[in-house]
Design an enzyme around this catalytic site. Sequence first.
Site, mmCIF file in Angstrom:
data_model
loop_
_atom_site.group_PDB
_atom_site.id
_atom_site.type_symbol
_atom_site.label_atom_id
_atom_site.label_comp_id
_atom_site.label_asym_id
_atom_site.label_seq_id
_atom_site.Cartn_x
_atom_site.Cartn_y
_atom_site.Cartn_z
ATOM 1 C CG ASN A 1 -1.563 1.322 1.558
ATOM 2 O OD1 ASN A 1 -2.608 1.612 0.991
ATOM 3 N ND2 ASN A 1 -0.828 1.921 2.556
ATOM 4 C CE1 TYR B 1 0.035 7.797 -6.729
ATOM 5 C CE2 TYR B 1 -1.439 8.143 -8.209
ATOM 6 C CZ TYR B 1 -1.093 7.618 -7.074
ATOM 7 O OH TYR B 1 -2.005 7.237 -6.141
ATOM 8 C CB ALA B 2 -0.152 7.970 -14.798
ATOM 9 C CB ALA B 3 4.987 5.798 -15.259
ATOM 10 C CE LYS C 1 -0.267 4.169 -6.867
ATOM 11 N NZ LYS C 1 -0.088 3.244 -5.515
ATOM 12 C CB ILE D 1 -9.387 7.803 -1.130
ATOM 13 C CG1 ILE D 1 -9.597 6.699 -2.316
ATOM 14 C CG2 ILE D 1 -9.873 7.311 0.096
ATOM 15 C CD1 ILE D 1 -10.952 6.497 -2.689
HETATM 16 P P1 NAD Z 1 -0.714 8.495 2.543
HETATM 17 O O1 NAD Z 1 0.240 9.654 2.143
HETATM 18 O O2 NAD Z 1 -1.857 8.929 3.639
HETATM 19 O O3 NAD Z 1 -0.230 7.177 3.107
HETATM 20 C C1 NAD Z 1 0.789 6.655 2.497
HETATM 21 C C2 NAD Z 1 1.799 6.035 3.521
HETATM 22 O O4 NAD Z 1 2.946 5.340 2.852
HETATM 23 C C3 NAD Z 1 2.204 6.742 4.649
HETATM 24 O O5 NAD Z 1 1.937 5.915 6.075
HETATM 25 C C4 NAD Z 1 3.714 7.050 4.525
HETATM 26 O O6 NAD Z 1 4.412 7.188 5.814
HETATM 27 C C5 NAD Z 1 3.982 5.611 3.793
HETATM 28 N N1 NAD Z 1 5.359 5.818 3.144
HETATM 29 C C6 NAD Z 1 5.506 6.588 2.247
HETATM 30 N N2 NAD Z 1 6.858 6.878 1.588
HETATM 31 C C7 NAD Z 1 7.235 5.601 2.302
HETATM 32 C C8 NAD Z 1 8.551 5.007 2.339
HETATM 33 N N3 NAD Z 1 9.768 5.475 1.438
HETATM 34 N N4 NAD Z 1 8.811 3.845 2.987
HETATM 35 C C9 NAD Z 1 7.833 3.384 3.577
HETATM 36 N N5 NAD Z 1 6.563 4.002 3.732
HETATM 37 C C10 NAD Z 1 6.336 5.091 3.114
HETATM 38 O O7 NAD Z 1 -1.602 7.976 1.399
HETATM 39 P P2 NAD Z 1 -2.929 7.463 1.240
HETATM 40 O O8 NAD Z 1 -3.930 8.419 0.438
HETATM 41 O O9 NAD Z 1 -3.426 6.582 2.392
HETATM 42 O O10 NAD Z 1 -2.591 6.273 -0.004
HETATM 43 C C11 NAD Z 1 -2.229 4.792 0.085
HETATM 44 C C12 NAD Z 1 -1.946 4.337 -1.101
HETATM 45 O O11 NAD Z 1 -3.325 4.261 -1.814
HETATM 46 C C13 NAD Z 1 -1.071 4.885 -2.086
HETATM 47 O O12 NAD Z 1 0.024 3.723 -2.816
HETATM 48 C C14 NAD Z 1 -1.600 5.705 -2.959
HETATM 49 O O13 NAD Z 1 -0.858 5.798 -4.288
HETATM 50 C C15 NAD Z 1 -2.916 5.101 -3.104
HETATM 51 N N6 NAD Z 1 -3.990 5.818 -3.746
HETATM 52 C C16 NAD Z 1 -4.375 6.694 -2.795
HETATM 53 C C17 NAD Z 1 -5.349 7.515 -3.589
HETATM 54 C C18 NAD Z 1 -6.124 8.728 -2.749
HETATM 55 O O14 NAD Z 1 -7.106 9.430 -3.429
HETATM 56 N N7 NAD Z 1 -5.805 9.034 -1.630
HETATM 57 C C19 NAD Z 1 -6.222 7.238 -4.822
HETATM 58 C C20 NAD Z 1 -5.481 6.184 -5.192
HETATM 59 C C21 NAD Z 1 -4.596 5.283 -4.737
#
Ligand code: NAD
Length: 244
Positions: A87, A152-154, A156, A185
């Site tokens: 995640n 980011y798109a690349a 994912k 989200i």
């Molecule tokens: P967020 O930024 O709240 O959480 C991301 C988590 O990843 C955090 O706990 C952060 O500390 C951890 N993290 C970041 N870099 C790190 C590293 N180098 N090593 C270890 N941990 C690390 O984001 P979120 O919205 O909870 O997103 C979670 C996932 O869902 C991500 O992969 C994001 O791309 C994906 N996502 C989110 C959305 C959205 O709208 N929020 C939409 C699509 C996909």
Amino acid sequence: MRLENKKALITGAYRGIGKVIADLFIAEGAEVWGLDYKTPEDLSNRVAEAKGKLHWVTADLSEIAAVEGVIENAIKESGGFDILVNNAGITKDNLSFRMSLEEWQKVLDINLSAAFITARTVGRDMIRKRAGSIINMASVVGIHGNGGQANYAASKAGLIGVTKSLAQETASRGVRVNALAPGYIATDMTAVLPDKVKEVMLEKIPLKRMGTPQDIANAALFLASDDSAYITGQVLPVDGGMFI
Ligand code: NAD
């Protein structure tokens, strides 16, 4: 208690979607190893609330060369995982023409390379046990693209490719690999977007609201549990109908 006696590794569990997935999996009976580069300030409270079913691994997934060793240690310490939720993810948005190589590389390192290494390291162990479910956190942006997010798109889109390839490599050994594609989200990641962008995004969502981390956690629970026993190699959008 759909995850009774299961052990799950969840990356990026410090906050946002990963934290809610960890809480839900624990509530459903799983023992969870949260991995993040940040350690919760209230870790002892969280562990106590989880009645000891939460463990923590502090590791920076951008240090690619160290990722395999970190995951192998977690596998040893836990005795092996039944579920992996890949995640952790970051954004470093910029127009393609202005994007620095650092912005490109860092996003690819964490979102794609670290996720691939984590998936294959856990997957190797799952194959030995002939069971397991891997869930990769992709995004609708990995399917449709998004201006200002080429990196980011690349990452994912790459993760979706990894999901389908790994699913083909592991299906005959009882391991399932799927991806979730969240839409818009409400987390800290999206809180920083300008109000204008938020308005435009909301207009595109037929269900007329932002998604919540719980919406994503519910879908992750489905893919982690035996309720999805006949599903592998799939990408499940959880986006309020954004791309119907
Ligand atoms: P967020 O930024 O709240 O959480 C991301 C988590 O990843 C955090 O706990 C952060 O500390 C951890 N993290 C970041 N870099 C790190 C590293 N180098 N090593 C270890 N941990 C690390 O984001 P979120 O919205 O909870 O997103 C979670 C996932 O869902 C991500 O992969 C994001 O791309 C994906 N996502 C989110 C959305 C959205 O709208 N929020 C939409 C699509 C996909």
